[in-house]
Design a protein around this motif. Structure first.
Motif, mmCIF file in Angstrom:
data_model
loop_
_atom_site.group_PDB
_atom_site.id
_atom_site.type_symbol
_atom_site.label_atom_id
_atom_site.label_comp_id
_atom_site.label_asym_id
_atom_site.label_seq_id
_atom_site.Cartn_x
_atom_site.Cartn_y
_atom_site.Cartn_z
ATOM 1 N N LEU A 290 67.677 54.459 -8.535
ATOM 2 C CA LEU A 290 68.896 54.731 -7.780
ATOM 3 C C LEU A 290 69.134 53.601 -6.785
ATOM 4 O O LEU A 290 68.275 53.281 -5.970
ATOM 5 N N ASP A 291 70.311 52.995 -6.857
ATOM 6 C CA ASP A 291 70.686 51.960 -5.909
ATOM 7 C C ASP A 291 71.574 52.498 -4.788
ATOM 8 O O ASP A 291 71.499 52.041 -3.656
ATOM 9 N N PHE A 292 72.425 53.468 -5.121
ATOM 10 C CA PHE A 292 73.339 54.029 -4.133
ATOM 11 C C PHE A 292 73.873 55.341 -4.676
ATOM 12 O O PHE A 292 74.048 55.500 -5.874
ATOM 13 N N ALA A 293 74.156 56.284 -3.783
ATOM 14 C CA ALA A 293 74.743 57.562 -4.194
ATOM 15 C C ALA A 293 75.912 57.907 -3.293
ATOM 16 O O ALA A 293 75.907 57.585 -2.100
ATOM 17 N N GLU A 294 76.892 58.551 -3.887
ATOM 18 C CA GLU A 294 78.068 59.025 -3.150
ATOM 19 C C GLU A 294 78.209 60.521 -3.393
ATOM 20 O O GLU A 294 78.022 60.987 -4.511
ATOM 21 N N ASP A 295 78.538 61.257 -2.369
ATOM 22 C CA ASP A 295 78.876 62.674 -2.471
ATOM 23 C C ASP A 295 80.183 62.823 -1.717
ATOM 24 O O ASP A 295 80.207 62.751 -0.485
ATOM 25 N N ALA B 100 76.054 58.654 -8.859
ATOM 26 C CA ALA B 100 74.820 57.874 -8.722
ATOM 27 C C ALA B 100 75.064 56.502 -9.334
ATOM 28 O O ALA B 100 75.442 56.384 -10.498
ATOM 29 N N TRP B 101 74.860 55.478 -8.542
ATOM 30 C CA TRP B 101 74.959 54.092 -8.991
ATOM 31 C C TRP B 101 73.534 53.584 -9.105
ATOM 32 O O TRP B 101 72.773 53.648 -8.139
ATOM 33 N N GLY B 102 73.151 53.111 -10.262
ATOM 34 C CA GLY B 102 71.773 52.660 -10.391
ATOM 35 C C GLY B 102 71.538 51.881 -11.655
ATOM 36 O O GLY B 102 72.469 51.347 -12.270
ATOM 37 N N ARG B 103 70.267 51.852 -12.028
ATOM 38 C CA ARG B 103 69.847 51.111 -13.211
ATOM 39 C C ARG B 103 68.775 51.891 -13.948
ATOM 40 O O ARG B 103 67.987 52.610 -13.349
ATOM 41 N N TYR B 104 68.778 51.734 -15.250
ATOM 42 C CA TYR B 104 67.674 52.223 -16.067
ATOM 43 C C TYR B 104 66.763 51.039 -16.355
ATOM 44 O O TYR B 104 67.234 49.956 -16.710
ATOM 45 N N ALA B 105 65.481 51.246 -16.190
ATOM 46 C CA ALA B 105 64.467 50.270 -16.582
ATOM 47 C C ALA B 105 63.821 50.840 -17.842
ATOM 48 O O ALA B 105 63.013 51.763 -17.770
ATOM 49 N N ASP B 106 64.258 50.339 -18.984
ATOM 50 C CA ASP B 106 63.871 50.911 -20.273
ATOM 51 C C ASP B 106 62.807 50.091 -20.989
ATOM 52 O O ASP B 106 62.808 48.857 -20.920
ATOM 53 N N HIS B 107 61.971 50.804 -21.708
ATOM 54 C CA HIS B 107 61.042 50.217 -22.673
ATOM 55 C C HIS B 107 61.427 50.800 -24.027
ATOM 56 O O HIS B 107 61.586 52.023 -24.149
ATOM 57 N N TYR B 108 61.590 49.934 -25.000
ATOM 58 C CA TYR B 108 61.976 50.352 -26.344
ATOM 59 C C TYR B 108 60.905 49.889 -27.320
ATOM 60 O O TYR B 108 60.261 48.861 -27.103
ATOM 61 N N ALA C 278 74.147 51.238 -14.448
ATOM 62 C CA ALA C 278 74.811 52.478 -14.843
ATOM 63 C C ALA C 278 75.491 53.174 -13.671
ATOM 64 O O ALA C 278 75.121 52.990 -12.513
ATOM 65 N N ARG C 279 76.454 53.992 -14.038
ATOM 66 C CA ARG C 279 77.142 54.879 -13.103
ATOM 67 C C ARG C 279 77.092 56.272 -13.718
ATOM 68 O O ARG C 279 77.488 56.457 -14.866
ATOM 69 N N ALA C 280 76.585 57.238 -12.959
ATOM 70 C CA ALA C 280 76.521 58.625 -13.419
ATOM 71 C C ALA C 280 77.382 59.481 -12.492
ATOM 72 O O ALA C 280 77.019 59.740 -11.347
ATOM 73 N N TRP C 281 78.543 59.888 -13.001
ATOM 74 C CA TRP C 281 79.510 60.671 -12.235
ATOM 75 C C TRP C 281 79.323 62.145 -12.571
ATOM 76 O O TRP C 281 79.155 62.503 -13.742
ATOM 77 N N HIS C 282 79.349 62.995 -11.553
ATOM 78 C CA HIS C 282 79.163 64.438 -11.727
ATOM 79 C C HIS C 282 80.239 65.177 -10.930
ATOM 80 O O HIS C 282 80.461 64.854 -9.761
ATOM 81 N N LEU C 283 80.863 66.182 -11.530
ATOM 82 C CA LEU C 283 81.841 67.034 -10.855
ATOM 83 C C LEU C 283 81.245 68.423 -10.717
ATOM 84 O O LEU C 283 80.763 69.006 -11.701
#
Length: 184
Positions: free
Chosen positions: A142-147, A118-126, A103-108
């Motif tokens: 979280l694998d990597f973050a940019e500001d 935030a570049w990362g992954r969700y580890a989900d249980h369903y 996933a990529r989570a972009w915030h302004l």
């Protein structure tokens, strides 16, 4: 001997039921991003089982109702967000499944001056209960973050184009009648 029985991620022929389950899981993951970005907390709640856990450590880790209660104050820090699931890999075992969601989570920022990505992954249980897949546990890695500064450049004649917004006044609600909802 096939790896399919011992390695759930190994290639194999899929049954129609498994294809339907995988599509339901993809819908669940996509709906999560929509709910977060449109601030639709009521719809977000329907994506989780009542006893589900959400882990966004160190910010929040605990029951889903606490997570949803925490989100409005946290999301109030951002003018716009875009949560994108880029790839989804699921392992199914009957009415239980696990997924790694890249996933990529972009915030302004509210002032529009900075972007946090935030570049990362969700580890989900369903779990599938009553024939419906929902999150039982969702954890963010979280694998990597940019500001970085938000670039302001040429708008290429985009004046008048619908502009995304976090809540009820987002253009998607006017343009897609089936997406409309009642905002609290």
């Amino acid at each position: 001997m096939s790896d399919a029985g011992t390695r759930p991620l190994a290639p194999r022929a899929l049954t129609v039921e498994e294809m339907a389950d995988r599509e339901a899981l993809r819908h669940l993951v996509a709906a999560y991003g929509h709910c977060i970005d449109r601030r639709d907390w009521d719809l977000l709640r329907t994506l989780y089982h009542a006893d589900a856990i959400d882990d966004h450590t160190p910010y929040y880790c605990g029951p889903v109702d606490g997570y949803i209660a925490w989100l409005p104050s946290m999301m109030a820090n951002w003018r716009a967000t875009m949560h994108t699931a880029m790839s989804m890999l699921f392992a199914l075992d009957g009415d239980h499944a696990q997924g790694e969601i890249v996933a990529r989570a972009w915030h302004l920022t509210l002032d529009g001056e900075r972007q946090f990505v935030a570049w990362g992954r969700y580890a989900d249980h369903y779990e599938k209960r009553g024939g419906v897949w929902r999150f039982a546990r969702r954890s963010f890695i979280l694998d990597f973050a940019e500001d970085v500064p938000a670039a302001k450049g040429e708008d290429y004649g985009s004046e008048g184009v619908g502009t995304g917004r976090a809540g009820a006044d987002d253009p998607v609600h006017d343009r897609l009648s089936l997406f409309r909802r009642t905002f609290a």
